[in-house]
Design an enzyme around this catalytic site. Structure first.
Site, short mmCIF file in Angstrom:
data_model
loop_
_atom_site.label_atom_id
_atom_site.label_comp_id
_atom_site.label_asym_id
_atom_site.label_seq_id
_atom_site.Cartn_x
_atom_site.Cartn_y
_atom_site.Cartn_z
N ARG A 23 0.80 -1.22 0.00
CA ARG A 23 0.00 0.00 0.00
C ARG A 23 0.84 1.27 0.00
O ARG A 23 0.37 2.34 -0.35
CB ARG A 23 -0.92 0.01 1.23
CG ARG A 23 -2.32 -0.46 0.88
CD ARG A 23 -3.19 -0.37 2.07
NE ARG A 23 -2.50 -0.87 3.26
CZ ARG A 23 -3.03 -0.92 4.46
NH1 ARG A 23 -4.24 -0.46 4.67
NH2 ARG A 23 -2.39 -1.40 5.49
N GLU A 52 10.41 -24.04 22.26
CA GLU A 52 11.10 -22.78 21.93
C GLU A 52 11.58 -22.14 23.22
O GLU A 52 10.91 -22.25 24.26
CB GLU A 52 10.14 -21.83 21.22
CG GLU A 52 9.71 -22.32 19.86
CD GLU A 52 8.80 -21.31 19.18
OE1 GLU A 52 9.31 -20.45 18.47
OE2 GLU A 52 7.58 -21.40 19.38
N HIS A 102 5.83 -23.90 6.92
CA HIS A 102 7.28 -23.83 6.70
C HIS A 102 8.04 -25.01 7.29
O HIS A 102 9.16 -25.28 6.91
CB HIS A 102 7.85 -22.47 7.15
CG HIS A 102 8.09 -22.35 8.63
ND1 HIS A 102 7.10 -22.04 9.52
CD2 HIS A 102 9.21 -22.49 9.37
CE1 HIS A 102 7.61 -22.00 10.73
NE2 HIS A 102 8.89 -22.27 10.67
N HIS A 130 2.13 -27.32 12.37
CA HIS A 130 3.48 -27.89 12.36
C HIS A 130 3.55 -29.28 13.02
O HIS A 130 4.09 -30.22 12.44
CB HIS A 130 4.47 -26.97 13.07
CG HIS A 130 4.49 -25.56 12.54
ND1 HIS A 130 4.31 -25.27 11.21
CD2 HIS A 130 4.67 -24.36 13.15
CE1 HIS A 130 4.39 -23.95 11.03
NE2 HIS A 130 4.61 -23.38 12.19
N LYS A 148 6.38 -22.13 24.41
CA LYS A 148 7.33 -21.03 24.36
C LYS A 148 8.00 -20.90 25.73
O LYS A 148 7.45 -21.35 26.73
CB LYS A 148 6.60 -19.74 24.00
CG LYS A 148 5.91 -19.84 22.63
CD LYS A 148 5.97 -18.54 21.89
CE LYS A 148 5.31 -18.64 20.54
NZ LYS A 148 6.23 -18.90 19.45
N ASP A 202 -1.48 -22.09 16.77
CA ASP A 202 -0.23 -21.58 16.20
C ASP A 202 0.71 -22.72 15.80
O ASP A 202 1.45 -22.59 14.82
CB ASP A 202 0.45 -20.67 17.23
CG ASP A 202 1.67 -19.95 16.69
OD1 ASP A 202 1.55 -19.34 15.61
OD2 ASP A 202 2.74 -20.01 17.32
N LYS A 208 11.72 -27.60 6.02
CA LYS A 208 12.95 -27.86 6.79
C LYS A 208 13.60 -29.14 6.28
O LYS A 208 12.92 -30.13 6.04
CB LYS A 208 12.62 -27.99 8.29
CG LYS A 208 12.21 -26.66 8.92
CD LYS A 208 12.04 -26.81 10.41
CE LYS A 208 11.39 -25.58 11.02
NZ LYS A 208 12.34 -24.56 11.43
N LYS A 235 -0.32 -19.64 6.90
CA LYS A 235 -0.96 -19.56 8.19
C LYS A 235 -1.18 -18.12 8.67
O LYS A 235 -0.30 -17.31 8.44
CB LYS A 235 0.01 -20.26 9.14
CG LYS A 235 -0.57 -20.83 10.31
CD LYS A 235 0.47 -21.43 11.19
CE LYS A 235 0.98 -20.39 12.12
NZ LYS A 235 2.23 -20.51 12.71
C1 BG6 Z 1 5.55 -20.12 13.48
C2 BG6 Z 1 4.79 -19.74 14.71
O1 BG6 Z 1 4.69 -20.74 12.55
O2 BG6 Z 1 6.58 -21.04 13.83
C3 BG6 Z 1 5.72 -19.13 15.73
O3 BG6 Z 1 3.78 -18.81 14.37
C4 BG6 Z 1 6.88 -20.05 16.02
O4 BG6 Z 1 5.02 -18.84 16.94
C5 BG6 Z 1 7.54 -20.49 14.71
O5 BG6 Z 1 7.81 -19.33 16.80
C6 BG6 Z 1 8.58 -21.56 14.98
O6 BG6 Z 1 9.28 -21.81 13.78
P1 BG6 Z 1 10.80 -22.29 13.80
O7 BG6 Z 1 11.12 -22.50 12.35
O8 BG6 Z 1 11.59 -21.21 14.45
O9 BG6 Z 1 10.81 -23.55 14.59
#
Ligand code: BG6
Length: 484
Positions: free
Chosen positions: A51, A216, A178, A240, A331, A235, A182, A148
């Protein structure tokens, strides 16, 4: 040896939300790396659409700023080549404003492959897809990339899928998770189906249980507003962890081909039993040395969103009936560790009676950090004076056995190139996403209707006590969340 980098056809990639976080952190640097690796042809064009009222040169400056932290010595010339491929169109997704400029760039001198990356909130997916279609920018061969959150429950995911499929065929839609980009996640399939060793043992007769951990060490990191509405279940688990579970437990597909792989993953999701509240744990990190706690990070003092989830799932099919699948993610835990641990059953008959706590073999697939595989074995401890057994790891770090100098590409690099090549194997199909929500929805519903409040856990810990209890009730234990 097969060439490592096969150049793709020249393409036009239009990035909506081109000045946003994902674009500048992952997409643009990823494309630069692919150009550097010789995979992205110089004739390709990257067209930023956003934008902001800015010139092409101003956008190129943003791109340069995004790429610079990823540059090595001597990359300046490559950056120049990369910037020459960058274009910009000021486009308003919600009105007809600016679309003619975009059309002009795309349609004069079009490249053989055209892809639209919607790096914007899902509320704009329908608008953008509709306009691309109406204005004839999307051809039958164009691809659309979305990511997502693909809905926040089944109904919203169905609505999103319906919006996209009004304008695009399923074979044109690339839904990114994603984790599938990996390296080790792809290796999971190769490990299972490229080796004859594991598959005969990969079932309820030989496997006691499976643990999937995505831990994490960071908190919600300024994403509190988004995160507080989703929580760990939406999330991480719905996407994942679900994908990891599917790849670990699916039947061998007949071919490594998009629909063959996705059909098998879908069968796993559909075979998952409903999960009762008793088999779930939800928790929030409290305050500690490095954090003021989840409630402060999320800027919501009344939040009941979980930053940690653990649960026990079961897959009702011949291969897996009776084998618990324990999933956990959170987390602010002790370390950043993602792994899949396949714990085998004990030997059927112990012939070493003097050893009473002999553990079963375990195969640990480490996704990050230090990708690799460890097989826990029992051996005899050397030395005379009786027979003592010891557990030892047969350890393989991919970085060590492969070329240590070889850079591991980021997940996005691989996935964007797959979009251009037209390979959907590592992307989620619409029915997969919906089936995952169908399984997750009742869990979320029960938490809400039974008002299951989150337990607290210490930042930097192994998670809440409830998570250990989930395991100890079954006479099992989580593997420690340990750094390497
Ligand atoms: C994302 C989540 O899809 O994946 C995040 O929204 C998370 O909250 C992240 O931190 C983790 O990805 P990676 O590749 O760092 O393990």
């Amino acid at each position: 040896m097969v060439a490592r980098t096969i150049p793709v056809s020249p393409f036009d990639l239009v990035i909506f939300g081109a000045t946003g976080d994902l674009s500048t952190r992952k997409i643009l640097p990823g494309l630069f790396q692919r150009m550097k690796a010789g995979q992205m042809p110089q004739a390709a064009r990257i067209i930023g659409a956003a934008r902001g009222d800015m010139t092409r040169a101003e956008f190129q400056k943003i791109v340069s700023g995004a790429v610079e932290p990823h540059m090595a010595k001597g990359d300046e010339k490559m950056l120049k080549t990369f910037l020459a491929a960058i274009h910009y169109a000021r486009v308003d997704a919600m009105s007809d404003d600016g679309w003619d400029v975009l059309a002009k760039i795309v349609e004069t001198d079009a490249r053989p492959v055209r892809a639209f990356y919607l790096s914007v909130g899902p509320s704009l997916f329908g608008e953008i897809a509709g306009r691309l279609n109406k204005l004839g920018l999307a051809t039958k061969e164009s691809r659309i990339v979305v990511e997502k959150p693909l809905g926040h429950d089944l109904a919203s995911a169905q609505a999103l899928n319906a919006q996209l499929s009004e304008c695009f065929d399923e074979r044109q839609i690339y839904r990114i998770d994603h984790y599938l980009g990996k390296e080790t996640v792809q290796n999971l399939m190769v490990l299972r189906f490229g080796n004859a060793l594991f598959e005969p043992l990969w079932n309820a007769r030989h496997i006691d249980h499976i643990q999937i951990t995505v831990a994490e060490s960071i908190g919600v990191e300024g994403r509190g507003a988004y995160y507080d509405k989703s929580g760990a279940m939406r999330d991480m688990v719905q996407n994942h962890l679900m994908q990891l579970l599917c790849l670990t437990t699916m039947e061998p597909p007949s071919r490594y081909e998009p629909n063959a792989v996705r059909d098998e993953k879908l069968k796993v999701i559909r075979a998952l039993d409903p999960v009762g509240v008793r088999d779930t744990v939800r928790a929030q990190y409290s305050s500690g040395d490095n954090t003021a706690g989840y409630l402060v990070d999320a800027e919501n003092p009344d939040s009941t969103t979980a930053s940690f989830v653990a649960l026990k799932a079961e897959i009702s099919n011949w291969r897996w009936a009776g084998v618990p699948m324990y999933l956990r993610t959170g987390k602010m835990l002790a370390n950043r560790v993602s792994e899949i641990a396949v714990i085998f059953k004990d030997v059927p008959h112990a012939i070493f009676p003097q050893v009473n706590d002999q553990k079963g073999n375990a195969l640990i697939i480490r996704l990050q950090p230090d990708e690799g595989i460890t097989l826990r074995m029992t051996i005899k401890e050397p030395g005379p004076g009786g027979l003592r057994l010891a557990e030892v790891p047969l350890d393989m770090s991919f970085a060590e056995v492969l070329d240590p100098a070889e850079r591991v590409p980021d997940a996005y690099e691989r996935l964007i190139m797959d979009v251009i090549r037209g390979d959907q194997t590592l992307f989620m199909r619409g029915d997969e996403v919906e089936a995952a929500w169908e399984w997750v929805d009742p869990i979320l519903y029960n938490w809400q209707s039974l008002r299951v409040t989150p337990e607290a856990y210490e930042p930097g810990s192994q998670g809440p006590r409830g998570s250990d209890e989930l395991m100890s009730r079954d006479g099992r234990r989580w593997r420690p969340i340990e750094g390497v």
